[in-house]
Design an enzyme around this catalytic site. Structure first.
Site, PDB file in Angstrom:
ATOM      1  N   ALA A 158      15.325  10.938  -1.132  1.00 42.26           N
ATOM      2  CA  ALA A 158      16.539  10.823  -0.321  1.00 42.26           C
ATOM      3  C   ALA A 158      17.445   9.707  -0.850  1.00 42.26           C
ATOM      4  CB  ALA A 158      16.162  10.561   1.135  1.00 42.26           C
ATOM      5  N   ASP A 214       2.294  -1.057  11.697  1.00 39.57           N
ATOM      6  CA  ASP A 214       2.293  -2.431  12.211  1.00 39.57           C
ATOM      7  C   ASP A 214       3.591  -3.195  11.931  1.00 39.57           C
ATOM      8  OD1 ASP A 214       1.946  -2.564   9.498  1.00 39.57           O
ATOM      9  OD2 ASP A 214       0.346  -4.046   9.539  1.00 39.57           O
ATOM     10  N   LYS A 253     -24.695  13.878  27.487  1.00 34.55           N
ATOM     11  CA  LYS A 253     -23.786  13.883  26.324  1.00 34.55           C
ATOM     12  C   LYS A 253     -24.605  14.044  25.047  1.00 34.55           C
ATOM     13  CE  LYS A 253     -19.446  11.818  27.579  1.00 34.55           C
ATOM     14  NZ  LYS A 253     -18.206  11.398  26.956  1.00 34.55           N
ATOM     15  N   ARG A 287       0.820  -4.837  -5.144  1.00 38.44           N
ATOM     16  CA  ARG A 287       0.987  -6.038  -4.320  1.00 38.44           C
ATOM     17  C   ARG A 287       1.247  -7.167  -5.320  1.00 38.44           C
ATOM     18  NH1 ARG A 287      -0.762  -3.945   0.555  1.00 38.44           N
ATOM     19  NH2 ARG A 287      -2.572  -2.568   0.478  1.00 38.44           N
ATOM     20  N   THR A 342       4.274   2.265   5.765  1.00 30.30           N
ATOM     21  CA  THR A 342       2.872   1.835   5.832  1.00 30.30           C
ATOM     22  C   THR A 342       2.124   2.753   6.783  1.00 30.30           C
ATOM     23  OG1 THR A 342       1.334   0.154   6.643  1.00 30.30           O
ATOM     24  CG2 THR A 342       3.549   0.044   7.539  1.00 30.30           C
ATOM     25  N   ILE A 343       0.884   3.060   6.428  1.00 30.99           N
ATOM     26  CA  ILE A 343       0.082   3.909   7.325  1.00 30.99           C
ATOM     27  C   ILE A 343      -0.358   3.127   8.558  1.00 30.99           C
ATOM     28  CG2 ILE A 343      -0.772   5.364   5.445  1.00 30.99           C
ATOM     29  CD1 ILE A 343      -3.564   3.897   5.944  1.00 30.99           C
ATOM     30  N   ASP A 344      -0.186   1.801   8.561  1.00 30.66           N
ATOM     31  CA  ASP A 344      -0.744   0.977   9.647  1.00 30.66           C
ATOM     32  C   ASP A 344       0.114   0.960  10.916  1.00 30.66           C
ATOM     33  OD1 ASP A 344      -2.674   0.307   7.779  1.00 30.66           O
ATOM     34  OD2 ASP A 344      -1.713  -1.569   7.211  1.00 30.66           O
ATOM     35  N   ASP A 385       5.921  -5.302   6.074  1.00 31.55           N
ATOM     36  CA  ASP A 385       6.507  -6.622   6.350  1.00 31.55           C
ATOM     37  C   ASP A 385       6.532  -7.552   5.140  1.00 31.55           C
ATOM     38  OD1 ASP A 385       7.236  -6.225   8.944  1.00 31.55           O
ATOM     39  OD2 ASP A 385       5.443  -7.124   9.820  1.00 31.55           O
ATOM     40  N   GLY A 397       0.837  -1.207   0.000  1.00 23.94           N
ATOM     41  CA  GLY A 397       0.000   0.000   0.000  1.00 23.94           C
ATOM     42  C   GLY A 397       0.868   1.252   0.000  1.00 23.94           C
TER      43      GLY A 397
HETATM   44  O1  F6P Z   1      -1.662  -1.379   4.567  1.00 25.18           O
HETATM   45  C1  F6P Z   1      -2.304  -0.184   4.277  1.00 25.18           C
HETATM   46  C2  F6P Z   1      -3.764  -0.407   4.055  1.00 25.18           C
HETATM   47  O2  F6P Z   1      -4.364   0.822   3.710  1.00 25.18           O
HETATM   48  C3  F6P Z   1      -4.504  -1.077   5.195  1.00 25.18           C
HETATM   49  O3  F6P Z   1      -4.825  -0.174   6.227  1.00 25.18           O
HETATM   50  C4  F6P Z   1      -5.703  -1.653   4.492  1.00 25.18           C
HETATM   51  O4  F6P Z   1      -6.169  -2.792   5.182  1.00 25.18           O
HETATM   52  C5  F6P Z   1      -5.151  -2.038   3.152  1.00 25.18           C
HETATM   53  O5  F6P Z   1      -3.957  -1.301   2.969  1.00 25.18           O
HETATM   54  C6  F6P Z   1      -6.077  -1.784   1.995  1.00 25.18           C
HETATM   55  O6  F6P Z   1      -5.471  -2.281   0.846  1.00 25.18           O
HETATM   56  P1  F6P Z   1      -5.961  -1.964  -0.635  1.00 25.18           P
HETATM   57  O7  F6P Z   1      -5.645  -0.522  -0.932  1.00 25.18           O
HETATM   58  O8  F6P Z   1      -5.174  -2.898  -1.471  1.00 25.18           O
HETATM   59  O9  F6P Z   1      -7.428  -2.185  -0.651  1.00 25.18           O
END
Ligand code: F6P
Length: 324
Positions: A26, A133, A218, A76, A129-131, A107, A15
């Site tokens: 860079a 993780d 609330k 991917r 990665t934005i995750d 990863d 992604g």
């Molecule tokens: O790994 C980044 C991410 O945006 C995840 O947060 C999400 O699960 C996935 O990629 C979505 O993947 P795609 O853009 O292939 O649908």
């Protein structure tokens, strides 16, 4: 004796993430500045297998540091998971004279880099990665921009939620990790944060809490739901039915992956991209750059892929306490 590196390649994989362009820039400028030839590989490992390889000059990366996405594009690639694909990729790199490769991704992308290292191509991974993780690092390129984008979107949902006295379930990305959800939950003052790391949640407790919060005056009820839990639309229907409070679901989606990178993403990505090239010049291979305990560091990829990380329990506790 360490292999002498004359030509390096750079690719982005998996992604996309805001800040990847700063890392590419860079890599290109550090490499050229140190007398190397720099080749860009388009569309990740798929582009490598399709031989989409171009030379990159300093001017090719001008005016890119502020841009979202990746100028090299990404993909991917299933074929790169196979031994055949990995051998083909290594042979193509050798054919193009690429002795060192910088892989910017997550990863899955590092597993490809590890395979190439075993096949004689010096490789360095840069976490993108934005995750957030990736276990070996507290920082990944793109998380800071994505979390700020999500935070701003959630602020906007909150405005309309308050006006209508609604419950809003807002789903953020993160795949199987809850970092984006946790950070948004704290930053947006959510009443509930649903994280995959907690292995399930008690919907009846949420329903009871919504009723209790309404009694306490609330005017809205914000639930941040991680993509790893998902099902926000159905959840909204069930909660509305059980509480009588109008409930809407918002899935922020790919908006979180785009946009101009924050200052932090530009700076960290630039440093990590430059570090990756310097490691290659030192003859290092099969390593991944990370940021840990306030330092930029590098780890063996095998070790990095074996590491585990989770969300510290105290952060989850704090988020719950602040939702009073
Ligand atoms: O790994 C980044 C991410 O945006 C995840 O947060 C999400 O699960 C996935 O990629 C979505 O993947 P795609 O853009 O292939 O649908």
């Amino acid at each position: 004796m360490a292999k002498v590196i004359r030509t390096i390649g750079v690719l982005t994989s998996g992604g996309d993430a805001p800040g990847m362009n700063a890392a590419i820039r860079a890599v290109v400028r550090t490499g050229l500045g140190k007398g190397l030839r720099v080749r860009g590989i388009r569309k990740g490992y798929q582009g490598l297998l399709d031989e989409e390889i171009i030379d990159l000059s300093a001017r090719d990366v001008s005016d890119t540091i502020q841009r979202g996405g990746t100028i090299l594009q990404t993909a991917r690639c299933e074929e790169m998971r196979t031994e055949e694909g990995q051998q083909k990729a290594a042979a193509i790199l050798k054919k193009y004279g690429v002795d060192g490769l910088v892989v910017i991704g997550g990863d899955g992308s590092f597993a490809g880099a590890q395979a190439l290292a075993n096949l004689g191509i010096n490789t360095i991974g840069v976490p993108g990665t934005i995750d957030l993780d990736i276990a070996c690092t507290e920082y990944t390129i793109g998380f800071d921009t994505a979390v700020n984008t999500a935070m701003e979107a959630i602020d906007k949902v909150r405005d309309t939620s308050t006006s209508h006295e609604r419950c809003s379930i807002i789903e953020v990305m993160g795949r199987d990790a809850g970092y984006l959800a946790l950070w948004c939950g704290i930053a947006n003052g959510a009443e509930r944060i649903l994280l995959p790391e907690e292995h399930g949640y008690d919907e009846s407790a949420i329903v009871a809490d919504i009723q209790e919060c309404r009694k306490r005056g609330k005017k809205n009820y914000i639930i941040i739901n991680a993509e790893g839990i998902g099902g926000s639309i159905e959840m909204a229907e069930r909660i509305e039915e059980a509480t009588g409070m109008e409930t809407r679901a918002t899935i922020i989606g790919h908006m979180q992956r785009g946009g101009s990178p924050t200052c932090k993403d530009r700076v960290y990505a630039s440093i990590m991209g430059a570090m990756a090239v310097n490691l290659l010049i030192e003859g290092k291979t099969n390593r991944v750059v990370g940021y840990k305990h306030g330092q930029y560091v590098d780890f063996d990829i095998n070790e990095a892929l074996g590491m585990q990380k989770g969300i510290p329990a105290y952060q989850q506790e704090i988020a719950k306490e602040l939702a009073l």
